[in-house]
Every structure is written in C-alpha cells, then in structure tokens.
Design an enzyme around this catalytic site. Sequence first.
Site, short mmCIF file in Angstrom:
data_model
loop_
_atom_site.label_atom_id
_atom_site.label_comp_id
_atom_site.label_asym_id
_atom_site.label_seq_id
_atom_site.Cartn_x
_atom_site.Cartn_y
_atom_site.Cartn_z
N SER A 262 0.81 -1.22 0.00
CA SER A 262 0.00 0.00 0.00
C SER A 262 0.84 1.27 0.00
O SER A 262 2.01 1.27 0.40
CB SER A 262 -0.91 0.01 1.22
OG SER A 262 -1.70 -1.15 1.25
C1 LIG Z 1 -3.54 -3.74 -0.40
S1 LIG Z 1 -3.02 -5.37 -0.21
C2 LIG Z 1 -2.36 -5.40 1.42
C3 LIG Z 1 -1.23 -4.48 1.65
C4 LIG Z 1 -0.39 -4.78 2.85
N1 LIG Z 1 -1.09 -4.74 4.11
C5 LIG Z 1 0.88 -3.94 2.93
O1 LIG Z 1 1.66 -4.23 3.84
O2 LIG Z 1 1.11 -3.05 2.11
C6 LIG Z 1 -4.52 -6.24 -0.01
C7 LIG Z 1 -4.37 -7.72 0.19
O3 LIG Z 1 -5.62 -8.23 0.64
C8 LIG Z 1 -5.68 -9.56 0.21
N2 LIG Z 1 -7.07 -10.05 0.31
C9 LIG Z 1 -8.10 -9.89 -0.54
N3 LIG Z 1 -9.20 -10.51 -0.09
C10 LIG Z 1 -8.85 -11.09 1.08
C11 LIG Z 1 -9.55 -11.88 2.03
N4 LIG Z 1 -10.83 -12.23 1.88
N5 LIG Z 1 -8.86 -12.31 3.11
C12 LIG Z 1 -7.55 -12.00 3.30
N6 LIG Z 1 -6.86 -11.25 2.42
C13 LIG Z 1 -7.49 -10.80 1.34
C14 LIG Z 1 -5.11 -9.55 -1.19
O4 LIG Z 1 -4.67 -10.83 -1.57
C15 LIG Z 1 -4.01 -8.50 -1.06
O5 LIG Z 1 -2.77 -9.12 -0.88
#
Ligand SMILES: C[S@@+](CC[C@H](N)C(=O)[O-])C[C@H]1O[C@@H](n2cnc3c(N)ncnc32)[C@H](O)[C@@H]1O
Length: 396
Positions: free
Chosen positions: A72
């Site tokens: 992010s």
């Molecule tokens: C914006 S990224 C996370 C960024 C991260 N927290 C960082 O350190 O920058 C969003 C993540 O949410 C995950 N995601 C999507 N749906 C999800 C779910 N139902 N449960 C867990 N993770 C999920 C995606 O695979 C993706 O890797």
Amino acid sequence: MNGDPRYAEALRAGLVDVLRSQGALSSDRVAAAFRVVPRHVFVPDVPIEVAYADDVVLMKRDDEGVAISSVSQPAIVAVMLEQAGIEPGHRVLEIGSGGYNAALLSELVGADGEVTTIDIDPEVTERASATLRAAGYEAVRVVRTDGVEGWDAGAPYDRIVVTVTAGDIAPAWIDQLAPAGRIVVPLRIRGQTRSLALDLQSDGSLRSRSSVNCGFVSMQGAGAEHGRVVPVVDDDVVLRMDSDQTIGKPSLDGPAVVRWTRVLLDREEPFCQLDLWLASVFEQYCVMSASRAAVKKRLVRPALRWGGAAVVRGETIAYLASQAGPKRDLVELGVRAHGPAAVLLAEEVAEQIRAWDAVQRGRPDPVFLIHPAGTTDLPDGPHFRTRNCVVTPRWD
Ligand SMILES: C[S@@+](CC[C@H](N)C(=O)[O-])C[C@H]1O[C@@H](n2cnc3c(N)ncnc32)[C@H](O)[C@@H]1O
C-alpha cells in the site's frame, strides 16, 4: 546505491518528512517505525527510489487486469496506523498481507506484543513470509486464510487492521476483538471507501472515532461484495448500487431539467462528503458512470464522468452536474434530471446540495455507528444495511 544502507536510511527520512508535511504522520512512534522498516525489502522488483516514494506498488493483477494485491501507499499506511493507536504489548491482526505494514506493526507493538497477518492468496503469504524474514521480522505470524474468518487461534486482538476494501464488518472480527479493542477498516458504502477507526462498545456495537477517505483493492473470497449494476444505456451509462438497494431502470429520454445551486466548489475539493450526505437523504442514491462517447453525444453531462452521485425515483433520474464558476478554479454544482418527475427530483436534490453547503461542508465526517444485523433498537438516522450489520452515520 541499492546496497548502501545509508542511502536507504536517507530515503526513509525523506519519506517521513513527506508524510509529516501531508499530515499523514503525526505521532513520533509511528514516524520512528517508518524510519527503520526497510520498505525496499518488501518491494524488491522496483528501484529503491520508487520503494521510498509515496506511492502504491502493485504486486498482482487478476486475469482481467484488475489490481488484486499491492504494497500500500505509505500515506494511507501511516494514516491507518495513526488511526489504530497501537501501543507496546498489543496483539494485532492484520488482514491483507504485503509484509511492509506487518513489519511496521511489529515495531509498534514491540517485543511484548504480537502481530499476525493473514491473506487469502498463497502467493502473497509466501512472499510476505520470505520478505519479513529477510527484513528481520521473523516474529510476525503469517497465515493463509480468508480474512472474513479472522484468525481465531491468535485472538483476542487489541487491534484488527484491515488493509483491503470491505463491504461489511465480518462477525468474526467483532468476536475476536478484545474488550475496548479497535478495528481499522476501509469500509465501502454507497460507492465510497472510508478508513474507519471503530471502537468496540460494551453492547457489542462499534463507534467510529475517525474517518478518512481512501482506496484499496477489493476483498476476495466469501466476503467479496459486488453490488448491483443497472445499465441505463447499454454499457455507456450505468448505475452502481449496494446489494441492499433495489433501483429500477430510469430513462434518459427527453430534454434534461437543469437546476444550478450557486454552491461553488474548488476544482480540487473532493465530493465524497456531499455524496454521503445525498446517500443519507435519498434511499435510492447510486453512482452513475458514463463512457466518453455518452458524454460526447450529450446523453448525460455529469460532474464526474467515471462515477458521480445520482438519485433514481421510478423512471426519473437526477444526477450531479457542474459548470464553470466565476473564477478559473471554481465550479458551480447543479443537477440535471430526466423523466416524468424530473422537475421535482432536480429541485429536491439541488436543495440538499445547498443544505450540505450550509450545514455540513468543511466539518468532519459524521460519526458512524455499526450494529449487528437484526438489532431491533437501532439509533435514528439513515441505515445502510450490509450483509452482517447496519451502518448509521450520525450527522448531528
Ligand atoms: C492492499 S493489499 C495489502 C497491503 C499490505 N497490508 C501492505 O503491507 O502493504 C490487499 C491484500 O488483501 C488480500 N485479500 C483480498 N481478499 C482477502 C480476504 N478475503 N482475506 C484476506 N486477504 C485478502 C489480497 O490478496 C491483497 O494481498
């Protein structure tokens, strides 16, 4: 330069200055975490200068090219960490792993705390595990699971930080929260996403203490929320709404009724709060998107082509419009409407734009109260119903 730790340190210090000047960072503790966590280790495929720019780094797209995983943007990471108010010794669950935010969380909870990060995508958890290890954050627990279930084995959590757009508050998150715990979550309601810091109340409801507009990739899995789409003119003009709304198909036939409001907006001023105000007043609020061709043909002339406020009543539609204001940087807001009740609806929407301008504009967002679905004594106010809860914005 990539291998020079002093260069990375200088870039981190520069990023902290940028985040402070934007107001994204306010506390010394969060700033200190940003000063030490090596973001470049979590995004190894981009140049180090890009790793320390205030920008999202895209990690994965789905088959249709839609972004599904990223590390992010530092500004929103900082804002959410400030919202979370993490203390040494806290137990924290992060939903959506990239590694970087989990490392920052680990710095904030210190040696006596605990961080668990979960992601639905095994590719993401494998990468997060490897990069966390490489950066020296072996203590962070990485688990592959669907975030709507939380991760019961690590509960109770003082903080749950969701880093993916959610259309609902999963019951597991509330169940796994410690008394007086807090969830920080980008919650999408009526087409807008706000990062809400939600404090658990003694009756099991949640109450927001802060709200910040943001954008994240959408949640996948059992909690994925697709909403409804109503095509008005093929794919050229479409309306998007939440699953709890039913909105008929309006007609754009006939000339538009236009009402200007004398409400002037700076061209850079966001519409989000006005949109929420209109969504609170009009149950059949939705978001209208139009193709370039539709605007060129003057089928519609919205203020925001890619997604602006609209209200539907039967076959009538009214939507937000804008025209040049008296100065270069200003636009005047107005309403265009089509259909049998166009005059009435255009005037009602215009009146609400003026009401928002007079009463709310420039003030903070409302407080959001969140109750489990099925709660019988809900607070007054508009009620946005998600799968498992009712969201009530309180404008007073
Ligand atoms: C914006 S990224 C996370 C960024 C991260 N927290 C960082 O350190 O920058 C969003 C993540 O949410 C995950 N995601 C999507 N749906 C999800 C779910 N139902 N449960 C867990 N993770 C999920 C995606 O695979 C993706 O890797």
